[in-house]
Write a protein that holds these residues in place. Structure first.
Motif, short mmCIF file in Angstrom:
data_model
loop_
_atom_site.label_atom_id
_atom_site.label_comp_id
_atom_site.label_asym_id
_atom_site.label_seq_id
_atom_site.Cartn_x
_atom_site.Cartn_y
_atom_site.Cartn_z
N ARG A 153 -93.09 25.11 15.20
CA ARG A 153 -91.93 24.24 15.13
C ARG A 153 -91.68 23.67 16.52
O ARG A 153 -91.72 24.40 17.51
N ALA A 154 -91.41 22.38 16.60
CA ALA A 154 -91.17 21.74 17.89
C ALA A 154 -89.88 22.27 18.51
O ALA A 154 -88.87 22.46 17.81
N ALA A 155 -89.92 22.50 19.81
CA ALA A 155 -88.73 22.98 20.51
C ALA A 155 -87.61 21.94 20.47
O ALA A 155 -86.43 22.29 20.57
N GLN A 156 -87.98 20.64 20.32
CA GLN A 156 -86.97 19.58 20.30
C GLN A 156 -86.31 19.43 18.93
O GLN A 156 -85.42 18.59 18.75
N ARG A 157 -86.72 20.19 17.96
CA ARG A 157 -86.19 20.08 16.60
C ARG A 157 -84.70 20.39 16.58
O ARG A 157 -84.24 21.37 17.16
N ASP A 158 -83.94 19.54 15.89
CA ASP A 158 -82.48 19.68 15.79
C ASP A 158 -82.13 20.16 14.38
O ASP A 158 -82.08 19.36 13.44
N GLU A 159 -81.88 21.44 14.25
CA GLU A 159 -81.61 22.01 12.92
C GLU A 159 -80.32 21.47 12.32
O GLU A 159 -80.21 21.29 11.10
N ALA A 211 -85.87 13.66 13.35
CA ALA A 211 -86.98 13.89 14.27
C ALA A 211 -87.52 15.31 14.13
O ALA A 211 -86.76 16.25 13.90
N TYR A 212 -88.83 15.43 14.24
CA TYR A 212 -89.51 16.73 14.20
C TYR A 212 -89.18 17.52 12.93
O TYR A 212 -88.85 18.70 12.98
#
Length: 357
Positions: free
Chosen positions: A141-147, A293-294
């Protein structure tokens, strides 16, 4: 409670062990030889001799299960549940953030820190296996992912899409992928200690770009459409799909579906370029919705790429044209398997049925 530290079996294992002993006891009465008993039950002769000695000493009662073997677990049931919750948080939460991996040694150290109990690395690994943990290949999972943004998209944007689909529009998820001549690696059989060797193209002289689209609407068969383009690494040749490639796929989908389209795709530069926006504006039947995103897990076409690439594992293709033919063949097969496509949609957890009030 018994602990895996002593090598005890779980409840299912104890039941199987007792069943084998009872079968052996019946054969002892019939004077079946230990070698034949071992062959029939698929156990060692040594085990049969041990069971027969127990049987002669006390009958079938001695052969009955006496519960799990081994030492009592050093951790209480409450502590084990707490340990499981700690493991769910990940190793980074407890200072091992360089590689985000749980090992038996790290779990043993964690137990020592939090519960002041000494465990070896092997015993700690056996303990957490008893708690329901197994060695697995983690998903990335991308660290930039905004849950929070993803949750908001599911709660607000997706219900609006679902409403339009109920009025007759097709929801079309789109994504793209690429495949070089060097294939993905896949498992195969080989002799123990000898790594199997597969011969692949030594120099990548081309690439196949793929754009795929899954069209879904309640009560209608799920469809897959795609477009392929070969890149031969020629001078001034574009190395990716263009806006015209994408709009050509969307136009083809509209001609087949004969209904308004709600296009759901990611924020790729080509998807949001000025040229693409101009093309979209000229198509009144097309509505575009951007994914967060992501968030590839919200796009069922990702499942198509995983399925296709697994089928290309260890591929011995020698030309980019042969690769293109194989990919086209794999995608063609999927077009006739709507149940598989439905499975890809189900993996996203996006459904057309509104949640109960």
């Amino acid at each position: 409670m018994r602990c895996a530290q002593g090598g005890g079996l779980d409840a299912a294992g104890r039941a199987r062990r007792e069943a084998l002993r009872m079968q052996a006891a019946a054969m002892f009465v019939e004077n079946v030889t230990p070698s034949k008993i071992a062959e029939r039950l698929r156990v060692t002769v040594r085990s049969v001799y041990r069971w027969r000695a127990d049987f002669e000493r006390g009958g079938t009662a001695v052969l009955a299960s006496r519960g799990p073997l081994g030492q009592r677990c050093k951790l209480s049931t409450k502590s084990q549940a707490k340990l499981a919750r700690m493991l769910d948080e990940g190793s980074a939460a407890f200072g091992w953030d360089e590689d985000q991996v749980w090992t038996g040694a790290r779990v043993a150290k964690l137990i020592g820190r939090k519960f002041h109990v000494s465990y070896s690395a092997d015993a700690a690994a056996r303990l957490i296996r008893r708690l329901g943990f197994t060695p697995q290949m983690p998903a990335r999972r991308a660290a930039q992912r905004d849950e929070l943004a993803i949750a908001a998209w599911k709660e607000t944007t997706w219900p609006a899409i679902r409403t339009q689909a109920a009025l007759g529009a097709f929801v079309c998820f789109e994504d793209e992928a690429g495949q070089h001549l060097t294939p993905p690696r896949g498992r195969t059989w080989g002799r123990r200690g000898q790594t199997p060797i597969v011969k692949v193209a030594g120099r990548s002289s081309g690439r196949v770009s793929i754009a795929g689209l899954i069209a879904i609407r309640p009560g209608v068969r799920t469809r897959l459409l795609y477009r392929l383009r070969i890149h031969r690494r020629r001078k001034n040749e574009r190395r990716s799909l263009s806006e015209r490639d994408y709009i050509g796929l969307i136009d083809a989908a509209h001609q087949q579906l004969r209904a308004p389209i709600i296009l759901v795709w990611d924020r790729l530069n080509t998807h949001v370029s000025a040229t693409m926006k101009q093309m979209i504006a000229g198509r009144a039947w097309l509505t575009v919705v951007l994914l967060p995103a992501y968030a590839p897990d919200l796009n069922p076409v990702e499942g198509v790429w995983s399925h296709v690439k697994r089928s290309l594992a260890n591929l011995a293709a020698v030309t980019v044209d042969a690769l293109e033919t194989l990919i086209r063949n794999r995608l063609k097969r999927l077009q006739y398997r709507p149940a598989v496509l439905d499975g890809f949609v189900a993996e996203t957890s996006l459904t057309f049925n509104p949640p109960p009030p």
